[in-house]
Design a protein around this motif. Structure first.
Motif, short mmCIF file in Angstrom:
data_model
loop_
_atom_site.label_atom_id
_atom_site.label_comp_id
_atom_site.label_asym_id
_atom_site.label_seq_id
_atom_site.Cartn_x
_atom_site.Cartn_y
_atom_site.Cartn_z
N LYS A 12 0.86 -1.18 0.16
CA LYS A 12 -0.38 -0.25 -0.74
C LYS A 12 1.26 1.36 0.26
O LYS A 12 0.31 2.46 -0.79
CB LYS A 12 -1.19 -0.30 1.23
CG LYS A 12 -0.24 -0.13 2.55
CD LYS A 12 -1.72 0.26 3.76
CE LYS A 12 -1.23 0.18 5.33
NZ LYS A 12 -0.64 -0.64 5.34
N TYR B 263 1.42 0.85 -6.36
CA TYR B 263 -0.07 1.62 -5.80
C TYR B 263 -0.71 2.53 -5.89
O TYR B 263 -1.38 2.66 -6.11
CB TYR B 263 0.29 0.69 -4.13
CG TYR B 263 -1.44 0.77 -3.84
CD1 TYR B 263 -2.14 -0.88 -4.29
CD2 TYR B 263 -1.97 1.86 -3.24
CE1 TYR B 263 -3.57 -0.49 -3.33
CE2 TYR B 263 -3.58 1.80 -1.97
CZ TYR B 263 -4.11 0.68 -2.95
OH TYR B 263 -5.20 0.69 -2.01
N LEU C 233 -1.95 3.81 -9.71
CA LEU C 233 -2.81 3.08 -10.11
C LEU C 233 -4.11 3.87 -10.40
O LEU C 233 -4.05 4.80 -9.39
CB LEU C 233 -3.68 1.72 -9.27
CG LEU C 233 -3.07 0.67 -9.05
CD1 LEU C 233 -3.27 0.31 -8.21
CD2 LEU C 233 -2.94 -0.52 -10.59
N THR D 125 -8.39 -0.13 -8.09
CA THR D 125 -7.77 -1.32 -7.35
C THR D 125 -8.59 -2.21 -7.46
O THR D 125 -8.37 -3.00 -6.70
CB THR D 125 -7.90 -0.29 -5.96
OG1 THR D 125 -9.40 -0.21 -5.45
CG2 THR D 125 -6.71 0.54 -5.28
N ASN E 27 -6.97 -5.45 -8.17
CA ASN E 27 -5.35 -5.66 -6.40
C ASN E 27 -5.99 -7.08 -6.33
O ASN E 27 -7.43 -7.24 -6.91
CB ASN E 27 -5.52 -4.39 -6.05
CG ASN E 27 -4.99 -3.74 -6.44
OD1 ASN E 27 -4.50 -3.34 -8.13
ND2 ASN E 27 -4.81 -2.32 -5.94
N GLU F 223 -6.65 -6.96 -2.46
CA GLU F 223 -6.70 -6.88 -1.41
C GLU F 223 -7.43 -6.65 -0.32
O GLU F 223 -8.43 -7.27 -0.71
CB GLU F 223 -6.12 -4.78 -1.65
CG GLU F 223 -7.16 -4.14 -2.18
CD GLU F 223 -7.50 -2.98 -1.96
OE1 GLU F 223 -7.49 -2.41 -1.70
OE2 GLU F 223 -5.66 -2.17 -3.56
N VAL G 67 -2.52 -5.06 0.95
CA VAL G 67 -2.43 -5.44 -0.26
C VAL G 67 -1.05 -5.88 -0.50
O VAL G 67 -0.70 -5.90 -0.58
CB VAL G 67 -1.62 -3.87 -0.95
CG1 VAL G 67 -1.93 -4.13 -2.36
CG2 VAL G 67 -2.90 -2.35 -0.41
N SER H 262 -1.35 -7.78 -3.52
CA SER H 262 -0.97 -7.58 -4.37
C SER H 262 -1.25 -6.75 -5.80
O SER H 262 -2.66 -6.24 -5.45
CB SER H 262 -1.26 -9.45 -5.79
OG SER H 262 -2.21 -9.41 -6.28
N VAL H 263 -1.10 -5.86 -6.43
CA VAL H 263 -1.46 -5.15 -7.42
C VAL H 263 -1.77 -5.39 -9.28
O VAL H 263 -1.04 -6.09 -9.49
CB VAL H 263 -0.19 -3.79 -7.71
CG1 VAL H 263 -0.92 -3.15 -6.38
CG2 VAL H 263 0.78 -3.62 -7.70
N ALA I 248 -2.23 -10.22 -11.31
CA ALA I 248 -1.58 -8.97 -10.13
C ALA I 248 -0.24 -9.68 -9.35
O ALA I 248 -0.48 -10.72 -8.76
CB ALA I 248 -2.67 -9.02 -9.16
#
Length: 426
Positions: free
Chosen positions: A105, A110, A113, A116, A119, A121, A126, A128-129, A310
């Motif tokens: 995060k 992050y 982005l 979200t 993601n 999360e 969080v 993974s993105v 992600a």
């Protein structure tokens, strides 16, 4: 005394230079990316080499074979030199690998982005993105739509889609084309409906109930909406619905040859439809609209967009490797070079400075989100024993198209979900 001081100064300088040399040559952290997408391996190898040339940091990219990612990740995570960057793309992956994920995060990645939605999360972390996304909806041939006397703006919800489709179908013989392509239920096509179309009732039920993991049971609250859009597809096509499972249909070819205005499929179809060796459709004639099914407020819906791609950073990696991996991830999604590579090879990239894709379907999806429309998430990712559940739904849909009651579809949906959940969690 002078000589002593000179010798002392020389010794100090030697130690100082040695210390400086040690710092300058200090081993940097490294990156090990276990890649999820085999089709982009070549592009990532080139990108990794470029990053090393610019920064001196080694980026090793290893690509898992198609369909073998979880198996490969499990084996690699048991090694001393485990991946520092890896894929955590759905709720099941979070359940398995969440404890291995560094909280992202506070990273620049992050913060860069645009949404979200892609993601993995929760309120606390969080994991993974989202690296990229794909989208699906109803692909429209705007040129044919115009020949029928309509434009995209005429379609804004299920009722308006139904009006247009039924009118085109009624005049198909005169127009020379029909409303919808065939909704094939054979193995080559059924995933579009047991997976992608079935996402509509799952998404709205999951949104109401605020699902964060696969529920043990579902109610089927929106199955009447599923029936409405399925009936619209099958009643306004050139194909007899009783033959959907056995006729060897090719909806892509029907659409590509200009035999229908509407075709439910995804962003990945753009390359095939515009391929000069296949259909050579004009990109300017193509658009994608949301799948409307009569849910209240759906005029604010976006495309069905999601991803299972992600990226997570390994919390068990050394501090140096974590720092190197975060720096690489930040560069990947904020630099001109990194973003161009992602857009050129993956299409939809949810980062602020990403260049536009040449695929107009992504532009349509982005435009809807920019207007404040809600994303229709890929809730089908929650499906327990997905292949078995979908097989049951397809079988019930085939029965329905042959004249049986819709109740069989409800049973396959609701009771089948509970059965497969128990099987998956016993």
């Amino acid at each position: 005394m002078k000589r002593f001081l000179s010798l002392l100064l020389a010794v100090v300088m030697v130690f100082t230079l040695a210390a400086c040399g040690k710092g300058a040559n200090e081993t940097k952290g490294k990156v090990y990316w276990l890649n999820f997408k085999p089709e982009i391996d070549g592009a990532l190898q080139t990108l990794a080499a470029s990053y090393k040339e610019q920064t001196g940091v080694e980026v090793k990219v290893v690509t898992a074979a198609s369909g073998k990612y979880e198996e490969t990740l499990t084996a690699e995570m048991d090694k001393s030199d485990a991946p520092t960057l890896f894929n955590v793309g759905n709720a099941a992956a979070v359940k398995t690998w969440g404890d291995y994920c560094l909280d992202l995060k506070d990273t620049d990645a992050y913060k860069a982005l645009t949404t979200t939605s892609f993601n993995q999360e929760d309120a606390n972390k969080v994991y993974s993105v989202g690296l990229c996304y794909e989208a699906y909806g109803i692909i429209v041939n705007k040129a044919l739509l115009a020949k029928a006397g309509y434009k995209l703006e005429d379609i804004k919800d299920f009722d308006s889609l139904k009006k247009v489709a039924e009118d085109i179908h009624a005049r198909a013989a005169t127009l020379g084309f029909d409303a919808f392509t065939s909704a094939g239920l054979d193995d080559s096509s059924s995933w579009r409906f047991s997976g992608h179309l079935a996402n509509m009732p799952l998404f709205y039920e999951g949104r109401d109930a605020k699902w964060t993991e696969c529920p043990a049971t579902i109610t089927g609250k929106y199955l009447d909406n599923f029936k409405a859009i399925w009936d619209l597809y099958t009643a306004n096509s050139a194909t007899d619905k009783s033959k959907l499972a056995t006729a060897g249909l090719d909806a892509e070819a029907e659409f590509g040859k200009g035999e229908a205005v509407f075709y439910q499929n995804g962003t990945w179809e753009f390359a095939n439809l515009t391929d000069k060796e296949k259909y050579a459709m004009n990109a300017d004639d193509l658009a994608m609209i949301p799948i409307y099914c009569g849910v209240e407020g759906e005029e604010k819906a976006g495309l069905c967009s999601g991803t299972e791609n992600a990226l997570a950073v390994n919390v068990n990696a050394s501090k140096e490797d974590q720092e190197a991996t975060i720096a690489f991830l930040n560069w990947l999604v904020t630099s001109e070079e990194g973003l161009k590579c992602l857009v050129d090879n993956l299409g939809g990239v949810p980062y602020k400075n990403a260049p536009e894709s040449s695929n107009p379907f992504f532009a349509d999806g982005n435009a809807l989100l920019a207007k404040g429309n809600y994303n229709v998430d890929w809730t089908f990712n929650y499906t327990p024993n997905v292949d078995d559940w979908r097989a049951g739904v397809v079988n019930a849909m085939v029965q329905y198209c042959s004249g049986k009651s819709w109740d069989a579809v409800k049973t396959a949906f609701v009771d089948g979900w509970a059965t497969q959940y128990k099987a998956a969690n016993s």
